[in-house]
Design an enzyme around this catalytic site. Structure first.
Site, short mmCIF file in Angstrom:
data_model
loop_
_atom_site.label_atom_id
_atom_site.label_comp_id
_atom_site.label_asym_id
_atom_site.label_seq_id
_atom_site.Cartn_x
_atom_site.Cartn_y
_atom_site.Cartn_z
N ILE A 243 36.14 41.95 35.94
CA ILE A 243 35.65 40.89 36.61
C ILE A 243 33.84 41.48 37.22
O ILE A 243 32.85 40.99 36.97
CB ILE A 243 36.33 40.17 37.76
CG1 ILE A 243 35.53 38.67 37.88
CG2 ILE A 243 36.00 40.92 38.95
CD1 ILE A 243 35.71 37.95 36.94
N HIS B 263 40.19 43.57 49.13
CA HIS B 263 39.00 42.92 49.19
C HIS B 263 38.54 43.00 50.62
O HIS B 263 37.36 43.23 51.07
CB HIS B 263 39.12 41.41 49.03
CG HIS B 263 39.17 40.91 47.44
ND1 HIS B 263 39.64 39.72 46.89
CD2 HIS B 263 39.26 41.88 46.38
CE1 HIS B 263 39.35 40.00 45.63
NE2 HIS B 263 39.42 41.19 45.59
N LYS C 86 37.51 36.26 44.89
CA LYS C 86 38.70 35.36 45.46
C LYS C 86 39.78 36.27 45.34
O LYS C 86 39.92 36.80 44.26
CB LYS C 86 38.65 33.90 44.90
CG LYS C 86 38.30 33.57 43.58
CD LYS C 86 38.81 34.42 42.36
CE LYS C 86 40.56 33.98 42.35
NZ LYS C 86 41.16 34.91 41.43
N1 LIG Z 1 36.29 34.50 39.50
C1 LIG Z 1 36.90 34.89 38.84
O1 LIG Z 1 37.05 33.86 37.78
C2 LIG Z 1 37.97 35.88 38.59
C3 LIG Z 1 38.05 36.56 39.66
N2 LIG Z 1 39.01 37.86 39.50
C4 LIG Z 1 39.29 38.52 40.64
O2 LIG Z 1 38.50 39.65 40.63
C5 LIG Z 1 39.45 40.68 41.17
C6 LIG Z 1 39.83 41.94 40.40
O3 LIG Z 1 40.20 41.36 39.01
P1 LIG Z 1 40.00 42.25 37.50
O4 LIG Z 1 38.53 42.50 37.46
O5 LIG Z 1 40.63 41.45 36.52
O6 LIG Z 1 40.94 43.34 37.79
P2 LIG Z 1 40.83 44.98 37.32
O7 LIG Z 1 42.11 45.65 37.19
O8 LIG Z 1 39.94 44.80 35.95
O9 LIG Z 1 39.62 45.66 38.29
C7 LIG Z 1 39.94 46.02 39.71
C8 LIG Z 1 39.15 47.16 40.06
O10 LIG Z 1 39.83 47.17 41.41
C9 LIG Z 1 39.57 48.41 41.77
N3 LIG Z 1 40.68 48.76 42.68
C10 LIG Z 1 40.43 49.13 43.89
N4 LIG Z 1 41.55 49.77 44.48
C11 LIG Z 1 42.56 49.64 43.54
C12 LIG Z 1 43.78 49.77 43.26
N5 LIG Z 1 44.35 50.38 44.43
N6 LIG Z 1 44.65 49.66 42.35
C13 LIG Z 1 43.75 49.07 41.07
N7 LIG Z 1 42.37 48.80 41.40
C14 LIG Z 1 41.70 48.96 42.38
C15 LIG Z 1 39.34 49.19 40.55
O11 LIG Z 1 37.94 49.73 40.74
P3 LIG Z 1 37.42 51.11 40.42
O12 LIG Z 1 38.38 51.86 40.23
O13 LIG Z 1 36.32 50.97 39.42
O14 LIG Z 1 36.57 51.28 41.73
C16 LIG Z 1 39.56 48.21 39.38
O15 LIG Z 1 38.33 48.67 38.31
C17 LIG Z 1 40.59 40.07 41.40
O16 LIG Z 1 40.66 39.94 42.82
C18 LIG Z 1 40.66 38.52 40.94
O17 LIG Z 1 41.21 37.63 42.01
C19 LIG Z 1 39.51 38.32 38.31
C20 LIG Z 1 39.31 37.40 37.13
C21 LIG Z 1 38.40 36.23 37.29
O1 LIG Z 2 39.65 33.57 39.31
C1 LIG Z 2 40.61 33.77 38.04
O2 LIG Z 2 39.85 32.59 37.09
C2 LIG Z 2 40.28 32.79 35.85
C3 LIG Z 2 41.47 33.57 35.71
O3 LIG Z 2 41.94 33.65 34.11
C4 LIG Z 2 41.83 34.70 36.27
O4 LIG Z 2 42.99 35.31 36.34
C5 LIG Z 2 41.64 34.22 37.72
O5 LIG Z 2 41.59 35.54 38.77
#
Ligand SMILES: NC(=O)C1=CN([C@@H]2O[C@H](COP(=O)(O)OP(=O)(O)OC[C@H]3O[C@@H](n4cnc5c(N)ncnc54)[C@H](OP(=O)(O)O)[C@@H]3O)[C@@H](O)[C@H]2O)C=CC1
Ligand SMILES: O=C1OC[C@@H](O)[C@H](O)[C@H]1O
Length: 379
Positions: free
Chosen positions: A15, A81, A99
C-alpha cells in the site's frame, strides 16, 4: 502553496507503493515524497530506488525524526499502526495512518487524545470519504435530496489470497475481514447516521484458520440500529474475504434512493432516484471519473489506488490551514467505526463463525469455550 509538503513513508509494502505512486499526481510545489523508512535499510533502499524517493531510513524512528519530513504516512500492517503513529507524534509530526487506525476502539480513542494533546494532525486513511462521488453523496444527503434516510445497505468483499501476498489477512492478531474491510461499509453507514454509536449491533458470520493457530473472522453480516437522533434508521453491512460482492451502497430515504455504484470503496458514479409512487422513479446518474494513473507510479497493487490523491490533497489542505483533523473523516467517526468493528469481530469469532451454529447441538454450545481454548480452533 509556497514550498511542497514533504511526506515521509513508514513501511515499504504494497500500500505504501500505491500511495507514493498516487502522490505523483500532485503538483511538485504542492507535495513531495522525501523519505521512506522500513524495518530494514535494504527494504527502504529498494523502495526508494523503485519509486524515486530521495532518502531511505533504517527504522521508523529515523524516518519520523528526519527534519525534512513534514508529515508521516503509516502504511504498515495493522497491529503496528498505533505504535507507528505514536512514533510520528512523539517526533512532533502530523500523521496519516492507514485503516484501521488502531487495534480496537479504545486504542483508537487513546491515539486521538494523544494527537489532540500534542496539537498534531491525525487522520485514519479512510480514503473513500475523500472521493468526489462521496463528497457529492454527503452533500445530497445533507440537503435532504432523498428525504429522511431510513435504511442503508453497504457491502464489501474481495477474494483475498491469504496463502500469497495477502498473508496479513490471516494474521492471528490483526487479520480477518473486520480489520481489513468492514470499516468501509460502516463508514458508508455513518455518512447518513453520524458518529454517535448505534445502540444495537447484531452480527453473525464465518471464520477461517489464522496463521499459526486460532481463527479469524472471514465473513460478517450485520444489522445496526438505534443511531442517536435517527431512531428510524436501520443499516445492514455485509463483508467477506472469500469473494467479490456487489460493492454497492444504497441510501433509502422517504423521497427516494441514493446509490453509490461499484466499487463503492473507490466510487466514481452515483445515482439519485426520486420515487414516483411505488413502481417508478426519476433517475439521475452523476459521474466522477478517477484521475489517470500518474507517470512514474509502479503498477498498483490494489485497484483504484490513484484515488489516494484525494486523501493526500485533503491532508495537505488541513496542514496548511492548521487543522488537527479532516472534516471528511473525523476522529469521532474513526473511533465509532472501530468500536462497531470490535463488535462485529467479537460476535463472529466468539460465536464460532457459523460452524458451531451449523452443528447446533446444545453440548457444543456448552463446551465451546474450553474446547476452543484447548484446540485453538472451532473445528
Ligand atoms: N486503503 C486501502 O485501500 C488499503 C489499505 N491497506 C492497509 O495497509 C496496510 C498494509 O497492507 P499491505 O501494504 O497490503 O501489507 P504488506 O504486507 O505489503 O506491507 C506491510 C508492511 O508492514 C510493515 N511491517 C511492520 N511490522 C510488520 C510485521 N510485524 N510484519 C509484517 N509487516 C510489518 C512492513 O514494512 P517494512 O518491512 O517495509 O518496514 C511491510 O512492508 C494494512 O493495514 C491495510 O489495512 C491495504 C490495502 C489497501
Ligand atoms: O483497504 C482495503 O481496500 C482494498 C482491499 O482490497 C484491501 O484488502 C483493503 O485493505
Amino acid at each position: 502553496a509556497g514550498r511542497p509538503i514533504r511526506w515521509g513513508i513508514m513501511g515499504s509494502g504494497l500500500i505504501s507503493s500505491d500511495f507514493v505512486g498516487a502522490l505523483k499526481a500532485l503538483p511538485a510545489d504542492e507535495a513531495k515524497v522525501i523519505a521512506v523508512g522500513a524495518r530494514s535499510l535494504e527494504a527502504a533502499q529498494a523502495f526508494a530506488t523503485s519509486l524515486g524517493v530521495p532518502k531511505a531510513h533504517a527504522g521508523y524512528e529515523a524516518l519520523a525524526n528526519d527534519p525534512d519530513v513534514d508529515v508521516v504516512y503509516v502504511g504498515t500492517v495493522a497491529q503496528t499502526h498505533a505504535d507507528c503513529a505514536r512514533i510520528a507524534l512523539a517526533a512532533g509530526k502530523p500523521v496519516l495512518v492507514e485503516k484501521p487506525l488502531a487495534m480496537n476502539g479504545e486504542e483508537a480513542a487513546e491515539l486521538v487524545a494523544l494527537a489532540k494533546s500534542r496539537g498534531l494532525f491525525l487522520l485514519e486513511g479512510m480514503w473513500t470519504r475523500f472521493f468526489p462521488a462521496v463528497v457529492k453523496a454527503r452533500e445530497l444527503l445533507e440537503a435532504g435530496a432523498i428525504g429522511e434516510v431510513v435504511a442503508v445497505s453497504a457491502d464489501f468483499g474481495w477474494p483475498a489470497d491469504p496463502d500469497g501476498e495477502h498473508g496479513r489477512t490471516v494474521d492471528p492478531v490483526s487479520g480477518g475481514v473486520g480489520m481489513d474491510v468492514a470499516m468501509y461499509p460502516v463508514a458508508h453507514v455513518l455518512l447518513a447516521a453520524g458518529a454517535t454509536p448505534p445502540a444495537s449491533v447484531v452480527a453473525t458470520g464465518s471464520t477461517r484458520p489464522a496463521a499459526g493457530g486460532g481463527r479469524v473472522d472471514w465473513s460478517v453480516a450485520a444489522g445496526l440500529s438505534g443511531f442517536g437522533d435517527r431512531p428510524a434508521l436501520s443499516a445492514t453491512v455485509l463483508c467477506t474475504l472469500d469473494a467479490s460482492t456487489p460493492e454497492e451502497v444504497v441510501y433509502t430515504g422517504k423521497k427516494g434512493t441514493l446509490r453509490l455504484h461499484r466499487p463503492a470503496h473507490t466510487p466514481s458514479r452515483l445515482t439519485l432516484s426520486i420515487a414516483e409512487g411505488r413502481e417508478a422513479s426519476t433517475d439521475e446518474t452523476l459521474e466522477f471519473a478517477l484521475p489517470p494513473v500518474p507517470a512514474g507510479a509502479l503498477p498498483f497493487n490494489y485497484p483504484g489506488s490513484q484515488g489516494f490523491v484525494y486523501e493526500a490533497a485533503a491532508v495537505n489542505r488541513a496542514l496548511r490551514e492548521g487543522r488537527l483533523e479532516a472534516e471528511e473523516w473525523t476522529h469521532a467517526e474513526s473511533v465509532t467505526t472501530q468500536r462497531i468493528v470490535d463488535q462485529l469481530r467479537s460476535s463472529v469469532v466468539r460465536a464460532g463463525g457459523g460452524k458451531r451454529e451449523a452443528r447446533g447441538r446444545w453440548w457444543d454450545l456448552r463446551t465451546w469455550g474450553w474446547r476452543a481454548r484447548r484446540e485453538g480452533a472451532t473445528e
